[in-house]
Design a protein around this motif. Structure first.
Motif, short mmCIF file in Angstrom:
data_model
loop_
_atom_site.label_atom_id
_atom_site.label_comp_id
_atom_site.label_asym_id
_atom_site.label_seq_id
_atom_site.Cartn_x
_atom_site.Cartn_y
_atom_site.Cartn_z
N THR A 179 9.75 18.01 -1.72
CA THR A 179 9.56 17.70 -0.47
C THR A 179 9.64 16.72 0.29
O THR A 179 10.11 15.58 -0.63
N SER A 180 9.54 17.32 0.90
CA SER A 180 9.50 15.67 2.29
C SER A 180 8.24 15.16 1.74
O SER A 180 7.63 13.69 2.03
N PRO A 181 7.20 14.87 1.54
CA PRO A 181 6.21 14.10 1.48
C PRO A 181 6.22 13.42 -0.44
O PRO A 181 5.60 12.96 -0.13
N GLN A 182 6.70 14.32 -1.20
CA GLN A 182 7.11 13.43 -2.51
C GLN A 182 7.99 12.81 -1.87
O GLN A 182 8.17 11.61 -2.65
N GLN A 183 9.34 12.50 -1.32
CA GLN A 183 10.01 11.98 -0.60
C GLN A 183 9.37 11.02 -0.27
O GLN A 183 10.06 8.95 -0.02
N LEU A 184 8.49 10.18 0.70
CA LEU A 184 8.12 9.25 1.45
C LEU A 184 6.63 8.97 0.52
O LEU A 184 6.76 7.64 0.48
N ALA A 185 6.23 9.18 -0.86
CA ALA A 185 5.34 8.57 -1.61
C ALA A 185 6.06 7.94 -2.44
O ALA A 185 5.68 7.18 -2.56
N HIS A 186 7.15 8.35 -2.95
CA HIS A 186 8.06 8.14 -2.87
C HIS A 186 9.07 6.16 -3.09
O HIS A 186 8.95 5.63 -3.06
N ALA A 187 8.99 6.55 -1.12
CA ALA A 187 10.15 5.56 -0.95
C ALA A 187 8.72 4.34 -0.77
O ALA A 187 8.89 3.22 -0.85
N THR A 188 7.24 4.91 -0.65
CA THR A 188 6.72 4.23 -0.51
C THR A 188 5.86 3.33 -1.96
O THR A 188 5.10 2.69 -1.83
N ASN A 234 6.33 1.63 -4.57
CA ASN A 234 6.22 0.12 -4.81
C ASN A 234 5.64 -0.74 -4.11
O ASN A 234 5.69 -2.15 -4.21
N GLY A 235 5.16 -0.39 -2.56
CA GLY A 235 5.08 -0.78 -1.83
C GLY A 235 5.79 -1.63 -0.26
O GLY A 235 4.96 -2.08 0.13
N ALA A 236 6.72 -1.08 -0.57
CA ALA A 236 7.30 -1.04 0.76
C ALA A 236 6.47 -0.29 1.74
O ALA A 236 6.24 0.39 1.85
N PRO A 237 6.86 -0.90 2.56
CA PRO A 237 6.09 -0.92 4.05
C PRO A 237 6.89 0.28 4.64
O PRO A 237 8.17 0.35 4.80
N LEU A 238 6.06 1.14 5.63
CA LEU A 238 6.65 2.07 6.51
C LEU A 238 6.59 1.29 7.62
O LEU A 238 5.44 0.21 8.00
N GLN A 250 1.24 -0.84 0.22
CA GLN A 250 -0.29 0.26 -0.34
C GLN A 250 0.66 1.06 0.19
O GLN A 250 1.43 1.39 0.50
N ALA A 251 0.66 1.99 -1.14
CA ALA A 251 1.94 3.33 -1.29
C ALA A 251 1.09 4.24 0.22
O ALA A 251 -0.36 4.42 -0.07
N VAL A 252 1.74 5.58 0.33
CA VAL A 252 1.82 6.10 0.62
C VAL A 252 1.64 7.18 0.48
O VAL A 252 2.28 7.77 0.28
N PRO A 253 0.18 8.07 0.03
CA PRO A 253 -0.09 8.79 -1.26
C PRO A 253 0.97 10.10 -0.04
O PRO A 253 0.77 10.18 1.47
#
Length: 405
Positions: free
Chosen positions: A312-321, A323-327, A207-210
Motif C-alpha cells: 500500500t501507499s503508506p507502506q511504500q512511504l514508510a519504507h522509503a524513509t 533509513n532516515g532519507a528525508p521527504l 527521521q522515519a515517517v511511520p
C-alpha cells in the motif's frame, strides 16, 4: 445525502464536490495559477484569494502547487472546507462565479515541481508475470519481494505533464541470441499504468515517517505512465536495475486528487503473508479501490485494478524513509505497474503480449506487440467517492514520436 453545488455538475463527470482536485492552469497571455476542478470548470483560486474569499499566503498565484502542499494538513482541510462552502451556498454565487473558467479554455500544466522520484514494484500479479517471462525455470518472485516494497530511484527532471510527446529513446540492446550489443532506437517501447502520490510536508533527516503519519505528509494522488524501453532494460538492468530504460520520460496527470477525496475508496488490501516487519504494519485498511483503463489510440487495451496491489501507499512511504532519507515537498512516489490476475487486467505491453510472443489485438482489429511511432497512450482512472459519488482521477496521455538517433 449528497451535498449539492450551485455549479452545474454532470453526475457522471466525477468532478463534483466530493473530489475537488488541484491543478495548475494557464490562459493565453496570462501567467499560470492554481485552480480546482468543479464540473466542466476550473475554479481560479488565485482570483478567489485576490477577492479575499479564501485564505492565501502566496499559495495560488503560482505555477506549482508546492507552496500550498508544504502548508500542511490543517491548511489543506481548511481550504477544502471553505471551497465546499463557497460552492454550495448560493449566496456566494455572485462573488465566485466570475472565477469559474471553462476547462476547454485553459491549458493544464504539470501540477507540481518534482523534487525526487521513486518508482515501486508493488503488484504481485505484475511481478509474478515478469518473473515468469524472464526466469521461467526459477521462482517468479525474488526472496525479498514479500518482505519489503521493492523500488528504484528515478529521474525527477524527466517527469512530464500529460500531453507531452514522448520521443522514442535510443540505447544499447542485446537479445539473448546476439553475439554483441548494438545501439539504436528501442524496439520494445512500453508503458506502465501506475498511480502515484506526492509529498507535501517534508520530514527531518534521520527521521522515519511511520505508516500512521501518511495523511500528515502526503498531499494527494496522480496517475502515472512510466514509459519503459524493455530491450534496453533487459541488457542494462543487470545487476542494478533500470537506468536509461526508464529515465527518458515519465508522464503525470494534471489533477492531484486530495487524500481526503479518496477516503471512501479505502479497502482492505490483499492479505500479506508473511506478516511484514513492524515498521510496515498498519491498523487501517489502505488498499484503494481505483479502476484504471489503458487506451492505445483511443481503444481500451486493459483495465488494471489498483485494489489488487500488494503493498500500500503508506507502506511504500514508510519504507522509503525508514533509513532516515528525508521527504521533500514535491517528492513523487509511483506504485509500479498495476496488474490484476486476468490478461485484460495487465498494465503494460510486456505482460499483455508476454514479451511479444502473444500480440495484443485491439477492438478495431489492429495488433500491437510494443508501441509504434504515432501511437497515443492514455491512462485514466476513477474511484468511489463519498455519498455514492464517483471520483475522476483525470487522465495522463502521451504520443510516441520517432527516435532522433
Amino acid at each position: 445525502m449528497t451535498t449539492v453545488s450551485w455549479v452545474d455538475v454532470n453526475d457522471d463527470s466525477g468532478f463534483g464536490l466530493e473530489n475537488l482536485p488541484y491543478g495548475v492552469f494557464s490562459r493565453p497571455g496570462k501567467v499560470p495559477r492554481v485552480g480546482v476542478a468543479i464540473g466542466a470548470y476550473v475554479l481560479d483560486l488565485a482570483g478567489l484569494a485576490a477577492d479575499r474569499l479564501i485564505e492565501d499566503h502566496g499559495w495560488f498565484a503560482a505555477d506549482t502547487l508546492n507552496a500550498f502542499m508544504a502548508a500542511g494538513r490543517d491548511a489543506w482541510q481548511a481550504n477544502r472546507a471553505r471551497l465546499t462552502e463557497l460552492l454550495t451556498d448560493r449566496s456566494n454565487r455572485p462573488q465566485v462565479h466570475p472565477h469559474l473558467i471553462p476547462r476547454a479554455d485553459v491549458e493544464l500544466l504539470r501540477p507540481f515541481r518534482v523534487a525526487d522520484y521513486v518508482d515501486f514494484y508493488s503488484s504481485e500479479h505484475h511481478a509474478t508475470n515478469v518473473g515468469r517471462i524472464f526466469r521461467p525455470q526459477g521462482d517468479p518472485l525474488l526472496p525479498n519481494w514479500k518482505h519489503l516494497p521493492v523500488g528504484y530511484h528515478g529521474r525527477a527532471g524527466t517527469v512530464y505533464p500529460s500531453g507531452t510527446p514522448i520521443v522514442r529513446p535510443c540505447g544499447q540492446r542485446k537479445a539473448p541470441a546476439d553475439a554483441a550489443p548494438s545501439f539504436g532506437p528501442s524496439l520494445k517501447l512500453d508503458i506502465e499504468a501506475e498511480v502515484g502520490f506526492v509529498a507535501g510536508v517534508p520530514s527531518a533527516p534521520g527521521q522515519a515517517v511511520p505508516v500512521s503519519a501518511f495523511r500528515d505528509h502526503v498531499f494527494g494522488f496522480v496517475l502515472v505512465n512510466d514509459w519503459s524501453a524493455r530491450d534496453v532494460q533487459a541488457w542494462e538492468g543487470q545487476p542494478l536495475g533500470p537506468f536509461l530504460s526508464k529515465s527518458f520520460a515519465t508522464s503525470v496527470s494534471p489533477w492531484v486528487v486530495p487524500v481526503a477525496a479518496l477516503e471512501a475508496a479505502r479497502i482492505a488490501p490483499p492479505a500479506q503473508d508473511p506478516a511484514p516487519l513492524p515498521y510496515l504494519r498498519t491498523d487501517e485498511p489502505w488498499g484503494l479501490d481505483l479502476s484504471l483503463e489503458v487506451l492505445i489510440n483511443g481503444q481500451v487495451a486493459a483495465r488494471p485494478p489498483f485494489s489488487a496491489m500488494y503493498w500500500t501507499s503508506p507502506q511504500q512511504l514508510a519504507h522509503a524513509t525508514v533509513n532516515g532519507a528525508p521527504l521533500r515537498t514535491g517528492d513523487l512516489f509511483a506504485s509500479g505497474t498495476v496488474s490484476g490476475p486476468e490478461r485484460d487486467q495487465r498494465g503494460c505491453l510486456l505482460e499483455l503480449t508476454w514479451n511479444g510472443e502473444e500480440p495484443l489485438e485491439l477492438p478495431d482489429g489492429t495488433k500491437r506487440v510494443f508501441l509504434e511511432d504515432g501511437d497515443t497512450v492514455t491512462i485514466r482512472g476513477t474511484a468511489p467517492g463519498a455519498n455514492g459519488a464517483r471520483i475522476n482521477l483525470g487522465e495522463v496521455t502521451g504520443t510516441v514520436r520517432p527516435a532522433t538517433c
